[in-house]
Design a protein around this motif. Structure first.
Motif, mmCIF file in Angstrom:
data_model
loop_
_atom_site.group_PDB
_atom_site.id
_atom_site.type_symbol
_atom_site.label_atom_id
_atom_site.label_comp_id
_atom_site.label_asym_id
_atom_site.label_seq_id
_atom_site.Cartn_x
_atom_site.Cartn_y
_atom_site.Cartn_z
ATOM 1 N N THR A 67 4.162 -2.595 -8.264
ATOM 2 C CA THR A 67 3.848 -3.020 -6.904
ATOM 3 C C THR A 67 3.408 -4.477 -6.879
ATOM 4 O OG1 THR A 67 3.165 -0.758 -6.397
ATOM 5 C CG2 THR A 67 2.504 -2.462 -4.855
ATOM 6 N N ARG A 119 -5.309 -3.662 -7.115
ATOM 7 C CA ARG A 119 -6.112 -2.441 -7.018
ATOM 8 C C ARG A 119 -7.406 -2.710 -6.262
ATOM 9 N NH1 ARG A 119 -9.727 -0.010 -11.492
ATOM 10 N NH2 ARG A 119 -9.609 -2.197 -11.958
ATOM 11 N N LEU A 170 -6.573 -3.318 -2.511
ATOM 12 C CA LEU A 170 -6.236 -2.096 -1.799
ATOM 13 C C LEU A 170 -7.466 -1.202 -1.615
ATOM 14 C CD1 LEU A 170 -2.800 -1.149 -3.414
ATOM 15 C CD2 LEU A 170 -3.232 -2.240 -1.196
ATOM 16 N N ARG A 223 0.837 -1.199 0.000
ATOM 17 C CA ARG A 223 0.000 0.000 0.000
ATOM 18 C C ARG A 223 0.874 1.252 0.000
ATOM 19 N NH1 ARG A 223 -5.082 0.739 1.097
ATOM 20 N NH2 ARG A 223 -5.362 -1.301 2.062
ATOM 21 N N GLU A 224 1.904 1.267 0.825
ATOM 22 C CA GLU A 224 2.830 2.400 0.867
ATOM 23 C C GLU A 224 3.651 2.482 -0.416
ATOM 24 O OE1 GLU A 224 2.858 4.763 3.239
ATOM 25 O OE2 GLU A 224 1.122 3.643 4.003
ATOM 26 N N TYR A 225 4.090 1.336 -0.903
ATOM 27 C CA TYR A 225 4.909 1.268 -2.113
ATOM 28 C C TYR A 225 4.125 1.786 -3.323
ATOM 29 C CZ TYR A 225 8.304 -0.877 -5.348
ATOM 30 O OH TYR A 225 9.244 -1.099 -6.309
ATOM 31 N N SER A 226 2.810 1.519 -3.353
ATOM 32 C CA SER A 226 1.984 1.913 -4.502
ATOM 33 C C SER A 226 1.764 3.427 -4.569
ATOM 34 C CB SER A 226 0.637 1.196 -4.466
ATOM 35 O OG SER A 226 -0.137 1.647 -3.387
ATOM 36 N N LYS A 227 2.082 4.137 -3.501
ATOM 37 C CA LYS A 227 1.942 5.594 -3.521
ATOM 38 C C LYS A 227 2.995 6.249 -4.406
ATOM 39 C CE LYS A 227 -0.196 5.897 1.009
ATOM 40 N NZ LYS A 227 -0.059 6.318 2.405
ATOM 41 N N THR A 228 4.126 5.561 -4.588
ATOM 42 C CA THR A 228 5.208 6.133 -5.383
ATOM 43 C C THR A 228 5.476 5.359 -6.672
ATOM 44 O OG1 THR A 228 6.849 4.861 -4.153
ATOM 45 C CG2 THR A 228 6.359 7.079 -3.361
ATOM 46 N N CYS A 229 4.912 4.159 -6.801
ATOM 47 C CA CYS A 229 5.149 3.327 -7.981
ATOM 48 C C CYS A 229 3.821 2.893 -8.592
ATOM 49 C CB CYS A 229 5.953 2.087 -7.597
ATOM 50 S SG CYS A 229 7.582 2.473 -6.979
ATOM 51 N N SER A 230 3.895 2.386 -9.808
ATOM 52 C CA SER A 230 2.676 1.925 -10.472
ATOM 53 C C SER A 230 2.157 0.648 -9.812
ATOM 54 C CB SER A 230 2.955 1.667 -11.951
ATOM 55 O OG SER A 230 3.751 0.509 -12.094
#
Length: 75
Positions: free
Chosen positions: A51, A69, A72, A40-47
């Motif tokens: 992720t 998606r 989350l 969830r945190e990783y998806s804030k900066t990557c696609s």
């Protein structure tokens, strides 16, 4: 300590869970749920594709970017 059991609501078992001995229930997998929190945190900066690939490499269990998606969005 007995693991937590959750009533199975659909045919597909969601990422982060496994089939319980009783076929009407599923059990959480702590390592996958922890990795999902990190994703969830990783998806804030990557696609979501990146992720999902990272999550697959980390846990060994496949999840598509669309499935990620949806997963989350539910939490």
């Amino acid at each position: 300590m007995e693991s937590i059991k959750i009533k199975k609501k659909a045919r597909t078992i969601p990422f982060g869970f496994k089939q319980s001995e009783d076929i009407n229930y599923i059990e959480p997998i702590k390592e996958e749920l922890d990795a999902l929190r990190q994703a969830r945190e990783y998806s804030k900066t990557c696609s979501l594709r990146e992720t999902a690939q990272w999550l697959h490499r980390k846990t060994g269990r496949y999840i598509s970017h669309v499935g990620l998606r949806k997963r989350l969005a539910k939490n």
